[in-house]
Design a protein around this motif. Sequence first.
Motif, PDB file in Angstrom:
ATOM      1  N   GLU A 116      -0.278   3.125   6.758  1.00  0.00           N
ATOM      2  CA  GLU A 116      -0.691   2.879   5.381  1.00  0.00           C
ATOM      3  C   GLU A 116      -1.869   3.735   4.924  1.00  0.00           C
ATOM      4  O   GLU A 116      -2.091   3.888   3.719  1.00  0.00           O
ATOM      5  CB  GLU A 116      -1.043   1.396   5.217  1.00  0.00           C
ATOM      6  CG  GLU A 116       0.000   0.422   5.756  1.00  0.00           C
ATOM      7  CD  GLU A 116       1.378   0.608   5.152  1.00  0.00           C
ATOM      8  OE1 GLU A 116       1.475   0.904   3.942  1.00  0.00           O
ATOM      9  OE2 GLU A 116       2.377   0.473   5.883  1.00  0.00           O
ATOM     10  N   THR A 169      -2.179   6.777   1.878  1.00  0.00           N
ATOM     11  CA  THR A 169      -2.347   6.691   0.434  1.00  0.00           C
ATOM     12  C   THR A 169      -3.761   7.087   0.004  1.00  0.00           C
ATOM     13  O   THR A 169      -3.993   7.358  -1.170  1.00  0.00           O
ATOM     14  CB  THR A 169      -2.069   5.264  -0.065  1.00  0.00           C
ATOM     15  OG1 THR A 169      -3.046   4.366   0.493  1.00  0.00           O
ATOM     16  CG2 THR A 169      -0.664   4.817   0.324  1.00  0.00           C
ATOM     17  N   GLY A 222       1.045  -4.978   7.624  1.00  0.00           N
ATOM     18  CA  GLY A 222       0.950  -3.540   7.839  1.00  0.00           C
ATOM     19  C   GLY A 222      -0.056  -3.113   8.883  1.00  0.00           C
ATOM     20  O   GLY A 222      -0.858  -3.893   9.390  1.00  0.00           O
ATOM     21  N   GLN A 233       0.841  -1.202   0.000  1.00  0.00           N
ATOM     22  CA  GLN A 233       0.000   0.000   0.000  1.00  0.00           C
ATOM     23  C   GLN A 233       0.874   1.250   0.000  1.00  0.00           C
ATOM     24  O   GLN A 233       0.974   1.936  -1.019  1.00  0.00           O
ATOM     25  CB  GLN A 233      -0.969  -0.008   1.187  1.00  0.00           C
ATOM     26  CG  GLN A 233      -2.004   1.127   1.107  1.00  0.00           C
ATOM     27  CD  GLN A 233      -3.285   0.816   1.856  1.00  0.00           C
ATOM     28  OE1 GLN A 233      -3.714  -0.324   1.953  1.00  0.00           O
ATOM     29  NE2 GLN A 233      -3.933   1.844   2.369  1.00  0.00           N
ATOM     30  N   ARG A 234       1.529   1.556   1.100  1.00  0.00           N
ATOM     31  CA  ARG A 234       2.440   2.708   1.125  1.00  0.00           C
ATOM     32  C   ARG A 234       3.650   2.466   0.223  1.00  0.00           C
ATOM     33  O   ARG A 234       4.190   3.397  -0.368  1.00  0.00           O
ATOM     34  CB  ARG A 234       2.874   2.967   2.572  1.00  0.00           C
ATOM     35  CG  ARG A 234       3.798   4.156   2.761  1.00  0.00           C
ATOM     36  CD  ARG A 234       3.936   4.518   4.230  1.00  0.00           C
ATOM     37  NE  ARG A 234       4.229   3.374   5.073  1.00  0.00           N
ATOM     38  CZ  ARG A 234       5.339   3.235   5.788  1.00  0.00           C
ATOM     39  NH1 ARG A 234       6.281   4.164   5.752  1.00  0.00           N
ATOM     40  NH2 ARG A 234       5.509   2.168   6.551  1.00  0.00           N
ATOM     41  N   TRP A 281      -8.559   0.756   3.725  1.00  0.00           N
ATOM     42  CA  TRP A 281      -7.766  -0.193   4.496  1.00  0.00           C
ATOM     43  C   TRP A 281      -8.427  -1.571   4.384  1.00  0.00           C
ATOM     44  O   TRP A 281      -9.549  -1.768   4.813  1.00  0.00           O
ATOM     45  CB  TRP A 281      -7.678   0.255   5.947  1.00  0.00           C
ATOM     46  CG  TRP A 281      -6.838  -0.614   6.828  1.00  0.00           C
ATOM     47  CD1 TRP A 281      -7.232  -1.200   8.002  1.00  0.00           C
ATOM     48  CD2 TRP A 281      -5.464  -0.977   6.633  1.00  0.00           C
ATOM     49  NE1 TRP A 281      -6.191  -1.900   8.552  1.00  0.00           N
ATOM     50  CE2 TRP A 281      -5.087  -1.800   7.728  1.00  0.00           C
ATOM     51  CE3 TRP A 281      -4.521  -0.705   5.646  1.00  0.00           C
ATOM     52  CZ2 TRP A 281      -3.808  -2.337   7.857  1.00  0.00           C
ATOM     53  CZ3 TRP A 281      -3.247  -1.233   5.776  1.00  0.00           C
ATOM     54  CH2 TRP A 281      -2.895  -2.036   6.869  1.00  0.00           C
TER      55      TRP A 281
END
Length: 318
Positions: A108, A111, A103, A74-75, A115
Amino acid sequence: MRIGFHASHEQQPPSRLLGHIVRAERAGFDEAMCSDHLAPWLTAQGESGFAWAWLGAALARTSFPIGLVTAPGQRYHPVVLAQALATLEEMFPGRTWAALGSGEALNEHVTGDAWPSKGERDARLVACADVMRRLLAGERVSASAPVRVDEARLWSLPRVPPPLRAAAISRHTSTMVAEWADGLVTVGADPGGTQETLRAYRDAGGDGPALLQIHISLERSEEEALRQAREQWAQSTVPAELMWELDQPEDFERHADPTPERLRSAVVIGSDAGEVAERIAQAAAGFDGVFLHQVGRDQDGFLARCETELLPELRNRA
């Protein structure tokens, strides 16, 4: 059993943490690891440097191995993480590794993407680990769901790919990662919990080194040790089901319950190095290595005690 030092980016500015990692090697630690956060757990911690930039400087200033726990998907796109890891390993052969985890929303959510559920995060982790391993082996890689990759290739590769270990805490996750991981990294201070995680990983066929990170608060008095744990590591008392879902430090502060009993279940708190060493040894029984994270602010004082008291006590027990 190898004894490592944990460098907490959430609690120290990167420049000061660089000095601590150099001092840790001089104090007698065998290796080190660091966190990879965008935000601290608590506002009182107050820092969060970029781990990958810091690692290059840390490896250049030391001679022992340094790894980190990180979350692809994600990140970080897994191709970018694979390139970063390959570059470090090419410059410092045999001295770095990454433990991949699913994560935390804390790091995260920035972005702007939703989630995912735990099941979706687990599937994404497996896909990212596969992409990274193939890239580190020199393959040209494409993939679709749950992570998209288009004809990626790493051009600067180390002679030997670095290990891709797995970060896992629950029995479920430690069983799941055993199929692909080059080792296990977990965290905990309760011997019952740490041994259950280790058994689950080994019973599922997991091999490679099993490493334990343990949070400790070793101070000159019990009162100060408890105070530092409450101020700096209160998020350890947040209910487990919320740890990966909260997305702001203030949320962790609201949900924390830092009573002495709760804190002592997550952090080894004490003033006597021999007693602290005994509790570390009990939690780390059967592991190949243990990484000590002093949650208090005074890292210089802690490292001085490690050199003269804690490390000798722990090595005697190991």
